[in-house]
Design an enzyme around this catalytic site. Structure first.
Site, short mmCIF file in Angstrom:
data_model
loop_
_atom_site.label_atom_id
_atom_site.label_comp_id
_atom_site.label_asym_id
_atom_site.label_seq_id
_atom_site.Cartn_x
_atom_site.Cartn_y
_atom_site.Cartn_z
CB SER A 141 -0.89 0.01 1.23
OG SER A 141 -1.52 1.27 1.40
CE1 TYR A 154 -4.82 -2.44 4.18
CE2 TYR A 154 -4.01 -0.22 3.78
CZ TYR A 154 -4.37 -1.45 3.31
OH TYR A 154 -4.28 -1.72 1.97
#
Length: 275
Positions: A141, A154
């Protein structure tokens, strides 16, 4: 360009929708047989049908990778399928900041993003090593380099995914198996659309959801340029599409990428490091 993937087999975890489904389709376009994974039998079957329509073999394996023994069983199914390419795409995200996050939220982030990747990879690796060629591709990410203050758990979990991918590449030295990571930026997907709709109560179009202003892009809602300027300013001046990520994965999966190993490839429009 022929990526020389015809006849290879691939497992794409979390491929019953979103980016994973697009990766499965692009690998199929290159001639890969694809094992579609998901938790919904109907959704996975629909993707497998679309994959098979490309003229390749497509099968489905179901299971929640966070449940005991499921990741290992999915990997063994992939081994029997003949998968030499593993795309660790499955990974949930949720919004938590430092004030609202609780130990259970951090645990869920790591159990959903890190441990399934470890378990599937560990179980399938002996088969790849025995074959003398293989690919392990993880999905990171942009939050790895620029942690998101509203997605702290996350962001940390995805940083762990990148770190362990580099470690795996070194561990596999000389085996013919490479390990690389693709880190998406702001990608238009239904799941991100739902997240932003929940955040705004449905009154405002989400940055990764229904926006307009580009043929072939999301439909309706706010102009994409407006969303980009407000939420995701980047030199490419647009939001990402699942096809952007799938193209990077397909290259790294191919024999053309034999000399690419242990990298994090950021596919984010240049948002990382920009104001």
């Amino acid at each position: 360009m022929d990526l020389r993937l015809a006849g290879q087999g691939a497992l794409v975890t979390g491929s019953s929708s979103g980016i994973g489904a697009t990766i499965a389709g692009m690998l199929a376009d290159e001639g890969c047989d694809v094992l579609v994974h998901g938790r919904s039998a109907g959704a996975a079957a629909a993707v497998a049908e679309q994959v098979a329509a490309r003229g390749v073999r497509a099968e489905v394996v179901l299971g929640d990778l966070t449940e005991p023994g499921v990741a290992e069983q999915v990997a063994l199914t992939a081994r029997d399928f003949g998968a030499r390419i593993l795309v660790n795409n499955a990974g949930p995200f949720a919004e938590h900041d430092w004030e609202s996050s609780r130990p259970a939220d951090w645990r869920a982030a790591f159990e959903g993003n890190v441990l399934p990747t470890v378990r599937v990879s560990q179980t399938l690796l002996p088969s790849l090593r025995a074959h003398g060629w293989g690919r392990v591709i993880t999905i990171g990410s942009r939050a790895v380099r620029t942690p998101l203050p509203n997605m702290v758990a996350y962001s940390a979990a995805k940083a762990a995914v990148v770190n362990m991918t580099t470690s795996l590449a070194r561990h596999l030295a000389g085996t013919g198996v490479t390990a690389n990571c693709v880190s998406p930026g702001v990608i238009v997907t239904p799941s991100l659309s739902r997240m932003f709709e929940q955040r705004t109560g449905g009154d405002e179009a989400p940055a990764e959801g229904p926006v307009g202003g580009r043929e072939g892009g999301p439909e309706g809602g706010r102009d994409e340029a407006e969303i980009v300027a407000e939420y995701a300013p980047n030199p490419s001046a647009r939001l990402g599409r699942p096809e952007d990520i799938a193209a990077a994965v397909a290259y790294l999966a191919s024999p053309l990428a034999d000399y690419v190993n242990g990298i994090e490839l950021r596919v984010d429009g240049g948002i990382t490091g920009t104001p």
